[in-house]
Motif scaffolding. Structure first.
Motif, PDB file in Angstrom:
ATOM      1  N   ASP A 166       0.793  -1.192   0.065  1.00 43.10           N
ATOM      2  CA  ASP A 166      -0.075   0.051  -0.029  1.00 43.10           C
ATOM      3  C   ASP A 166       0.831   1.212   0.020  1.00 43.10           C
ATOM      4  O   ASP A 166       1.930   1.395   0.495  1.00 43.10           O
ATOM      5  CB  ASP A 166      -1.035  -0.141   1.203  1.00 43.10           C
ATOM      6  N   VAL A 167       0.547   2.196  -0.639  1.00 46.65           N
ATOM      7  CA  VAL A 167       1.004   3.722  -0.591  1.00 46.65           C
ATOM      8  C   VAL A 167       0.129   4.737  -0.124  1.00 46.65           C
ATOM      9  O   VAL A 167      -0.978   4.678  -0.403  1.00 46.65           O
ATOM     10  CB  VAL A 167       1.346   4.016  -2.117  1.00 46.65           C
ATOM     11  N   TRP A 168       0.730   5.397   0.879  1.00 47.15           N
ATOM     12  CA  TRP A 168       0.088   6.207   1.561  1.00 47.15           C
ATOM     13  C   TRP A 168       0.721   7.861   1.307  1.00 47.15           C
ATOM     14  O   TRP A 168       2.092   7.797   1.515  1.00 47.15           O
ATOM     15  CB  TRP A 168      -0.324   6.301   3.104  1.00 47.15           C
ATOM     16  N   SER A 169      -0.082   8.912   1.080  1.00 47.37           N
ATOM     17  CA  SER A 169       0.690  10.215   0.953  1.00 47.37           C
ATOM     18  C   SER A 169      -0.168  11.429   1.722  1.00 47.37           C
ATOM     19  O   SER A 169      -0.605  12.205   1.035  1.00 47.37           O
ATOM     20  CB  SER A 169       0.839  10.642  -0.441  1.00 47.37           C
ATOM     21  N   PRO A 170      -0.081  11.178   2.916  1.00 49.43           N
ATOM     22  CA  PRO A 170      -0.913  12.217   3.817  1.00 49.43           C
ATOM     23  C   PRO A 170      -0.114  13.412   3.963  1.00 49.43           C
ATOM     24  O   PRO A 170       1.322  13.646   3.840  1.00 49.43           O
ATOM     25  CB  PRO A 170      -0.868  11.447   5.199  1.00 49.43           C
ATOM     26  N   PHE A 171      -0.943  14.698   4.269  1.00 50.97           N
ATOM     27  CA  PHE A 171      -0.325  15.961   4.448  1.00 50.97           C
ATOM     28  C   PHE A 171      -0.272  15.884   5.925  1.00 50.97           C
ATOM     29  O   PHE A 171      -1.244  15.571   6.759  1.00 50.97           O
ATOM     30  CB  PHE A 171      -1.074  17.003   3.971  1.00 50.97           C
ATOM     31  N   VAL A 172       0.771  16.541   6.552  1.00 55.00           N
ATOM     32  CA  VAL A 172       1.151  16.872   7.870  1.00 55.00           C
ATOM     33  C   VAL A 172       1.302  18.334   8.235  1.00 55.00           C
ATOM     34  O   VAL A 172       2.654  18.463   7.387  1.00 55.00           O
ATOM     35  CB  VAL A 172       1.850  15.700   8.726  1.00 55.00           C
ATOM     36  N   TYR A 173       0.916  18.900   9.039  1.00 52.77           N
ATOM     37  CA  TYR A 173       1.227  20.319   9.084  1.00 52.77           C
ATOM     38  C   TYR A 173       1.169  20.722  10.455  1.00 52.77           C
ATOM     39  O   TYR A 173       0.463  20.261  11.441  1.00 52.77           O
ATOM     40  CB  TYR A 173       0.350  21.150   8.317  1.00 52.77           C
ATOM     41  N   GLY A 174       1.542  21.755  10.962  1.00 54.09           N
ATOM     42  CA  GLY A 174       1.310  22.647  12.076  1.00 54.09           C
ATOM     43  C   GLY A 174       1.513  24.100  12.019  1.00 54.09           C
ATOM     44  O   GLY A 174       2.442  24.360  11.588  1.00 54.09           O
ATOM     45  N   THR A 175       0.503  24.875  12.506  1.00 50.57           N
ATOM     46  CA  THR A 175       0.763  26.416  12.431  1.00 50.57           C
ATOM     47  C   THR A 175       0.888  27.077  13.670  1.00 50.57           C
ATOM     48  O   THR A 175       0.185  26.666  14.800  1.00 50.57           O
ATOM     49  CB  THR A 175      -0.460  26.969  11.959  1.00 50.57           C
ATOM     50  N   ASN A 176       1.978  27.934  13.888  1.00 50.28           N
ATOM     51  CA  ASN A 176       2.546  28.437  15.176  1.00 50.28           C
ATOM     52  C   ASN A 176       2.396  27.634  16.237  1.00 50.28           C
ATOM     53  O   ASN A 176       1.944  27.895  17.277  1.00 50.28           O
ATOM     54  CB  ASN A 176       1.428  29.713  15.540  1.00 50.28           C
ATOM     55  N   VAL A 177       2.972  26.508  16.089  1.00 52.47           N
ATOM     56  CA  VAL A 177       3.331  25.599  17.179  1.00 52.47           C
ATOM     57  C   VAL A 177       4.396  25.846  18.017  1.00 52.47           C
ATOM     58  O   VAL A 177       5.479  26.127  17.799  1.00 52.47           O
ATOM     59  CB  VAL A 177       3.726  24.168  16.832  1.00 52.47           C
ATOM     60  N   PRO A 178       4.223  25.885  19.610  1.00 53.43           N
ATOM     61  CA  PRO A 178       5.308  26.405  20.362  1.00 53.43           C
ATOM     62  C   PRO A 178       6.162  25.281  20.413  1.00 53.43           C
ATOM     63  O   PRO A 178       5.899  24.011  20.442  1.00 53.43           O
ATOM     64  CB  PRO A 178       4.388  26.513  21.859  1.00 53.43           C
ATOM     65  N   VAL A 179       7.300  25.631  20.351  1.00 53.27           N
ATOM     66  CA  VAL A 179       8.577  24.942  20.472  1.00 53.27           C
ATOM     67  C   VAL A 179       9.302  24.846  21.866  1.00 53.27           C
ATOM     68  O   VAL A 179       9.688  26.096  22.170  1.00 53.27           O
ATOM     69  CB  VAL A 179       9.770  24.955  19.288  1.00 53.27           C
ATOM     70  N   ALA A 180       9.708  23.957  22.483  1.00 49.44           N
ATOM     71  CA  ALA A 180      10.348  23.886  23.609  1.00 49.44           C
ATOM     72  C   ALA A 180      11.971  24.877  23.505  1.00 49.44           C
ATOM     73  O   ALA A 180      12.314  24.711  22.523  1.00 49.44           O
ATOM     74  CB  ALA A 180      10.866  22.718  24.245  1.00 49.44           C
ATOM     75  N   PRO A 181      12.174  25.584  24.405  1.00 46.80           N
ATOM     76  CA  PRO A 181      13.203  26.517  24.248  1.00 46.80           C
ATOM     77  C   PRO A 181      14.615  25.841  23.955  1.00 46.80           C
ATOM     78  O   PRO A 181      15.413  26.365  22.988  1.00 46.80           O
ATOM     79  CB  PRO A 181      13.415  27.404  25.323  1.00 46.80           C
ATOM     80  N   PHE A 182      14.818  24.707  24.659  1.00 44.48           N
ATOM     81  CA  PHE A 182      15.807  24.048  24.330  1.00 44.48           C
ATOM     82  C   PHE A 182      15.959  23.210  22.988  1.00 44.48           C
ATOM     83  O   PHE A 182      16.946  23.171  22.260  1.00 44.48           O
ATOM     84  CB  PHE A 182      16.377  22.763  25.425  1.00 44.48           C
ATOM     85  N   ASN A 183      14.820  22.968  22.619  1.00 44.96           N
ATOM     86  CA  ASN A 183      14.727  22.360  21.179  1.00 44.96           C
ATOM     87  C   ASN A 183      14.713  23.717  19.973  1.00 44.96           C
ATOM     88  O   ASN A 183      15.349  23.445  18.949  1.00 44.96           O
ATOM     89  CB  ASN A 183      13.362  21.836  20.878  1.00 44.96           C
ATOM     90  N   PHE A 184      14.399  24.729  20.403  1.00 45.67           N
ATOM     91  CA  PHE A 184      14.371  25.920  19.680  1.00 45.67           C
ATOM     92  C   PHE A 184      15.950  26.222  19.298  1.00 45.67           C
ATOM     93  O   PHE A 184      16.521  26.822  18.406  1.00 45.67           O
ATOM     94  CB  PHE A 184      13.730  27.179  19.882  1.00 45.67           C
ATOM     95  N   VAL A 185      16.819  26.020  20.316  1.00 46.61           N
ATOM     96  CA  VAL A 185      18.202  26.341  20.305  1.00 46.61           C
ATOM     97  C   VAL A 185      18.769  25.198  19.350  1.00 46.61           C
ATOM     98  O   VAL A 185      19.636  25.713  18.462  1.00 46.61           O
ATOM     99  CB  VAL A 185      18.989  26.052  21.715  1.00 46.61           C
ATOM    100  N   GLY A 186      18.174  23.970  19.512  1.00 49.23           N
ATOM    101  CA  GLY A 186      18.800  23.181  18.525  1.00 49.23           C
ATOM    102  C   GLY A 186      18.477  23.386  17.149  1.00 49.23           C
ATOM    103  O   GLY A 186      19.173  22.942  16.178  1.00 49.23           O
ATOM    104  N   LEU A 187      17.047  24.067  16.823  1.00 50.94           N
ATOM    105  CA  LEU A 187      16.805  24.589  15.654  1.00 50.94           C
ATOM    106  C   LEU A 187      17.618  25.442  14.790  1.00 50.94           C
ATOM    107  O   LEU A 187      18.106  25.492  13.836  1.00 50.94           O
ATOM    108  CB  LEU A 187      15.457  24.990  15.694  1.00 50.94           C
ATOM    109  N   SER A 188      18.058  26.574  15.925  1.00 51.27           N
ATOM    110  CA  SER A 188      18.988  27.524  15.349  1.00 51.27           C
ATOM    111  C   SER A 188      20.143  26.805  15.132  1.00 51.27           C
ATOM    112  O   SER A 188      21.138  27.255  14.044  1.00 51.27           O
ATOM    113  CB  SER A 188      19.214  28.491  16.663  1.00 51.27           C
ATOM    114  N   GLN A 189      21.052  25.853  15.780  1.00 53.31           N
ATOM    115  CA  GLN A 189      22.262  25.096  15.413  1.00 53.31           C
ATOM    116  C   GLN A 189      22.153  24.456  14.054  1.00 53.31           C
ATOM    117  O   GLN A 189      22.877  24.301  13.239  1.00 53.31           O
ATOM    118  CB  GLN A 189      22.408  24.175  16.667  1.00 53.31           C
TER     119      GLN A 189
END
Length: 231
Positions: A140-163
């Motif tokens: 079987d093949v699935w192609s779902p859309f997954v999304y999130g709008t203005n999702v709060p990110v944990a501060p330590f994870n946001f630091v990881g995003l910056s890196q």
């Protein structure tokens, strides 16, 4: 007269004692019969359940069921914006293939929810995949859309995003949680929890103002990544 009365009393007492003894013996006899019946019923149920269990185990051992295999084919990124501190907006379309490797066992996917996580934090909403049945050796093949709008990110994870922004690469995980049932002939098992984890490296290139995929800047990545599956 006195002797006669005394003999009569003794005779009456003897009869009373004999009747009482017989009643006790009869009660004990009935109790014994009931206990034997209960024991037979109990052991009959035990033997029946044992036979059913052994039969299921034998069928299971002969058929040798294997878990379905999943592959993450590609990831299309429509948006991934983390320019505001601790806030992330993202939009993905993922293509997943699932294969049932069993020759005699079908799989019912009763509930499958897909979402994306970053460093063990869910960053999108859950998207439900419609329930389906997968026959023997089917794909079987699935192609779902997954999304999130203005999702709060944990501060330590946001630091990881910056890196990761400085490096130009992000490791995300496409996850599927749900429940499945196995079908063997006419027998259908109970529901089992089902987990799929698909890591995916996304390369955006270095950005000076955060990740800015979006606004007609759609990027599609061919991944072809095998996923881990646990039941």
């Amino acid at each position: 007269m006195l002797r006669f009365k005394s003999t009569t009393k003794n005779f009456t007492k003897t009869n009373t004692n004999s009747t009482t003894t017989m009643s006790v013996k009869e009660c004990d006899h009935h109790k014994g019969k009931k206990q034997k019946v209960f024991r037979k019923i109990f052991w009959g149920i035990v033997v029946f359940l044992f036979i059913v269990l052994v039969t299921i185990l034998l069928i299971w051992a002969i058929l040798r069921p294997s878990k379905p295999s999943f592959v993450l084919q590609d990831v299309t990124v429509y948006a991934f914006n983390a320019t505001i501190p601790n806030i992330l907006t993202s939009n993905f379309q993922v293509t997943l293939t699932s294969r049932n490797p069993n020759d005699h066992i079908g799989v019912y996917y009763d509930r499958l929810d897909t979402y994306v996580s970053y460093r063990n934090q869910q960053i999108t909403l859950r998207t439900a995949i419609p329930p389906s049945y997968q026959g023997h050796k089917e794909v079987d093949v699935w192609s779902p859309f997954v999304y999130g709008t203005n999702v709060p990110v944990a501060p330590f994870n946001f630091v990881g995003l910056s890196q990761d922004e400085d490096d130009g690469n992000i490791l995300i995980n496409i996850k599927i949680d749900g429940r499945v049932r196995w079908k063997v002939g006419a027998f259908i098992s109970g529901r089992y929890h089902f987990y799929v984890r698909c890591p995916a490296f996304i390369s955006f290139g270095s950005r000076s103002n955060g990740f800015g995929v979006g606004e007609n800047n759609v990027v599609k990545y061919q991944v072809e990544q095998s996923c881990s599956v646990s039941v």
